[in-house]
Write an enzyme that holds these catalytic residues in place. Structure first.
Site, PDB file in Angstrom:
ATOM      1  N   HIS A  21     -18.774  -6.138 -10.824  1.00  0.00           N
ATOM      2  CA  HIS A  21     -17.993  -5.484 -11.631  1.00  0.00           C
ATOM      3  C   HIS A  21     -16.583  -6.076 -11.341  1.00  0.00           C
ATOM      4  O   HIS A  21     -15.956  -5.568 -10.378  1.00  0.00           O
ATOM      5  CB  HIS A  21     -17.967  -4.030 -11.522  1.00  0.00           C
ATOM      6  CG  HIS A  21     -17.253  -3.034 -12.667  1.00  0.00           C
ATOM      7  ND1 HIS A  21     -17.340  -1.753 -12.657  1.00  0.00           N
ATOM      8  CD2 HIS A  21     -16.114  -3.627 -13.102  1.00  0.00           C
ATOM      9  CE1 HIS A  21     -16.471  -1.576 -13.447  1.00  0.00           C
ATOM     10  NE2 HIS A  21     -15.458  -2.489 -13.914  1.00  0.00           N
ATOM     11  N   HIS A  23     -13.146  -7.963 -13.470  1.00  0.00           N
ATOM     12  CA  HIS A  23     -12.771  -8.435 -14.823  1.00  0.00           C
ATOM     13  C   HIS A  23     -11.809  -9.833 -14.320  1.00  0.00           C
ATOM     14  O   HIS A  23     -10.884  -9.707 -13.610  1.00  0.00           O
ATOM     15  CB  HIS A  23     -11.973  -7.702 -15.632  1.00  0.00           C
ATOM     16  CG  HIS A  23     -12.573  -6.511 -15.830  1.00  0.00           C
ATOM     17  ND1 HIS A  23     -13.047  -6.034 -16.983  1.00  0.00           N
ATOM     18  CD2 HIS A  23     -12.938  -5.108 -15.007  1.00  0.00           C
ATOM     19  CE1 HIS A  23     -13.422  -4.866 -16.951  1.00  0.00           C
ATOM     20  NE2 HIS A  23     -13.550  -4.335 -15.695  1.00  0.00           N
ATOM     21  N   HIS A 201     -19.136   0.052 -19.573  1.00  0.00           N
ATOM     22  CA  HIS A 201     -18.038   0.959 -18.586  1.00  0.00           C
ATOM     23  C   HIS A 201     -18.459   2.510 -19.357  1.00  0.00           C
ATOM     24  O   HIS A 201     -18.438   2.340 -20.509  1.00  0.00           O
ATOM     25  CB  HIS A 201     -16.771   0.620 -18.979  1.00  0.00           C
ATOM     26  CG  HIS A 201     -16.168  -0.635 -17.991  1.00  0.00           C
ATOM     27  ND1 HIS A 201     -16.654  -1.762 -18.154  1.00  0.00           N
ATOM     28  CD2 HIS A 201     -15.164  -0.597 -17.201  1.00  0.00           C
ATOM     29  CE1 HIS A 201     -16.181  -2.402 -17.341  1.00  0.00           C
ATOM     30  NE2 HIS A 201     -15.151  -1.924 -16.699  1.00  0.00           N
ATOM     31  N   GLU A 204     -15.879   6.432 -16.538  1.00  0.00           N
ATOM     32  CA  GLU A 204     -15.009   6.030 -15.598  1.00  0.00           C
ATOM     33  C   GLU A 204     -13.749   7.233 -15.846  1.00  0.00           C
ATOM     34  O   GLU A 204     -13.531   7.695 -14.940  1.00  0.00           O
ATOM     35  CB  GLU A 204     -14.333   4.713 -15.917  1.00  0.00           C
ATOM     36  CG  GLU A 204     -12.969   4.020 -15.165  1.00  0.00           C
ATOM     37  CD  GLU A 204     -12.353   3.012 -15.444  1.00  0.00           C
ATOM     38  OE1 GLU A 204     -12.700   2.575 -16.521  1.00  0.00           O
ATOM     39  OE2 GLU A 204     -11.725   2.538 -14.543  1.00  0.00           O
ATOM     40  N   ASP A 282     -13.289  -4.178  -9.523  1.00  0.00           N
ATOM     41  CA  ASP A 282     -12.942  -4.240 -10.757  1.00  0.00           C
ATOM     42  C   ASP A 282     -11.767  -5.266 -11.167  1.00  0.00           C
ATOM     43  O   ASP A 282     -11.977  -5.853 -11.913  1.00  0.00           O
ATOM     44  CB  ASP A 282     -12.412  -2.760 -10.939  1.00  0.00           C
ATOM     45  CG  ASP A 282     -12.534  -2.014 -12.333  1.00  0.00           C
ATOM     46  OD1 ASP A 282     -12.893  -2.764 -13.298  1.00  0.00           O
ATOM     47  OD2 ASP A 282     -12.111  -1.233 -12.411  1.00  0.00           O
ATOM     48  N   ASP A 283     -10.354  -4.625 -10.618  1.00  0.00           N
ATOM     49  CA  ASP A 283      -9.489  -5.485 -10.642  1.00  0.00           C
ATOM     50  C   ASP A 283      -8.642  -5.736  -9.314  1.00  0.00           C
ATOM     51  O   ASP A 283      -7.584  -5.186  -9.118  1.00  0.00           O
ATOM     52  CB  ASP A 283      -8.488  -4.983 -11.835  1.00  0.00           C
ATOM     53  CG  ASP A 283      -9.160  -4.790 -13.234  1.00  0.00           C
ATOM     54  OD1 ASP A 283      -9.245  -5.868 -13.953  1.00  0.00           O
ATOM     55  OD2 ASP A 283      -9.562  -3.944 -13.299  1.00  0.00           O
TER      56      ASP A 283
HETATM   57  N1  HPA Z   1     -11.923  -0.267 -17.084  1.00  0.00           N
HETATM   58  C1  HPA Z   1     -11.917  -0.537 -18.457  1.00  0.00           C
HETATM   59  N2  HPA Z   1     -11.482  -1.685 -18.738  1.00  0.00           N
HETATM   60  C2  HPA Z   1     -11.138  -2.642 -18.007  1.00  0.00           C
HETATM   61  C3  HPA Z   1     -10.772  -2.110 -16.655  1.00  0.00           C
HETATM   62  C4  HPA Z   1     -11.432  -1.035 -16.310  1.00  0.00           C
HETATM   63  O1  HPA Z   1     -11.052  -0.345 -15.105  1.00  0.00           O
HETATM   64  N3  HPA Z   1     -10.273  -3.278 -16.114  1.00  0.00           N
HETATM   65  C5  HPA Z   1     -10.193  -4.335 -16.962  1.00  0.00           C
HETATM   66  N4  HPA Z   1     -10.552  -3.877 -18.057  1.00  0.00           N
HETATM   67 ZN    ZN Z   2     -14.091  -2.648 -15.174  1.00  0.00          ZN
END
Ligand code: HPA
Ligand code: ZN
Length: 337
Positions: A21, A23, A201, A204, A282-283
């Site tokens: 996971h 991006h 997703h 979250e 994630d990022d």
């Molecule tokens: N959630 C949803 N979309 C996203 C995320 C996230 O954490 N990071 C980049 N796009």
């Molecule tokens: Zn994500």
């Protein structure tokens, strides 16, 4: 502060793992972002590393997605996509991430006149290079941006079908609340029928119901985040029984205010309940680290044991879209550590 012993940190660093996971655009480090903005002569909102770092303090997902989208504006050419992919792969490989599954996005770029070929050519060249030089594998997952709706997602899927040999699956990202999974049923049906793996997703920031509907209506193979599933005991039971993977992102959850403190993250609880959970970034450029930083932080906050770390590493491969023989190879590798 809870001191994590050095031995444990070394163990986390050295254990082979997969990331599931991440991006791609979330991995552009500030230095790289400014270089790209300059090279491509972009009128960029942020002028210095300090400007960027100051902007990296988020109220919630929506707040983050605004800054994240600004960051995507520095990308223009296939070479840019190659450079950011290569940097992410090298960093991950240095952390003993031997396999990764990366979300890419077409929708952000199509509207700016950047063709999907540019994105695919650049990312694929970096993946091929890392595979040939290190044996690292990376799969690409095409993420639909839910705030752009189902029609745009369907058009994006059609575009993605051109790259059937280079895309492994599809996902659902961006603003969750207000865009429930069932809106995308037709798109996911078609993606599955054409042989794509699927993930979404859910949970979250959205409710447990979004997790349930992603599983029951979209029939996804995997859930990204899934934290809120804990609010529905029946759903938890189903996730455990069916061993539906959840790709958890602890530092992201704290950065976006979805979990108030790492000590209150339900990762350990989920692990102890027999849920198939893994640790992901994630990022990473925005939330304070890559897979190892996430694992170390969560191990410290939740007093994880070596056995927990082994389980998380095993889960990361089991939850991946790798073929069964490759999964077995990696599990074997972990058993010898
Ligand atoms: N959630 C949803 N979309 C996203 C995320 C996230 O954490 N990071 C980049 N796009
Ligand atoms: Zn994500």
């Amino acid at each position: 502060m809870n001191i994590l012993n050095k031995n444990m940190i070394e163990f986390i660093k050295k254990i082979p793992k997969a990331e599931l996971h991440i991006h791609l655009e979330g991995s552009i480090e500030p230095e790289m972002m400014l270089l790209l903005a300059q090279k491509n002569k972009i009128r960029f909102k942020y002028k210095t590393i300090e400007d960027l770092k100051k902007a990296y303090s988020f109220e919630d997902l929506r707040d983050f997605l605004y800054v994240y989208t600004q960051g995507t504006k520095v990308l223009k050419t296939a070479e840019d996509f190659y450079n950011i992919t290569k940097a992410y792969l090298e960093k991950s490989y240095s952390q003993n991430v031997l396999h990764t599954e990366i979300f890419i996005d077409f929708q952000t770029y199509v509207r700016r006149g950047i063709a999907s070929d540019v994105i695919m050519d650049g990312t694929w060249a970096a993946i091929k290079e890392m595979n040939e030089s290190k044996g690292m594998t990376a799969y690409l997952l095409l993420a639909f941006l839910r705030h752009l709706g189902a029609k745009s997602a369907m058009e994006t899927l059609e575009e993605g079908l051109k790259y059937k040999d280079k895309l492994t699956g599809v996902g659902l990202a961006s603003t969750e609340i207000g865009y429930p999974p069932e809106l995308f049923k037709e798109v996911f049906d078609k993606a599955r029928e054409t042989g794509f793996k699927t993930t979404a997703h859910a949970g979250e920031e959205g409710p447990a119901e979004y997790v349930r509907n992603s599983i029951e209506i979209l029939k996804v193979d995997r859930i990204d985040h899934g934290n809120k599933a804990m609010d529905d005991p029946g759903l938890v039971k189903m996730i455990v029984e069916r061993q539906i993977p959840l790709t958890l992102c602890p530092l992201s959850n704290v950065a976006l205010g979805n979990v108030n403190h790492l000590k209150n993250h339900t990762l350990k609880k989920k692990l102890d309940m027999g849920m198939l959970v893994s640790v992901n970034s994630d990022d990473p450029a925005y939330f304070g680290g890559y897979v190892n930083e996430n694992m170390i932080a969560v191990a410290r906050a939740l007093n994880l044991t070596k056995k927990d770390i082994v389980k998380l590493a095993q889960n990361s491969f089991i939850s991946s879209f790798l073929p069964e023989n490759k999964k077995k190879e990696y599990l074997e590798m972990i058993s010898h550590i």
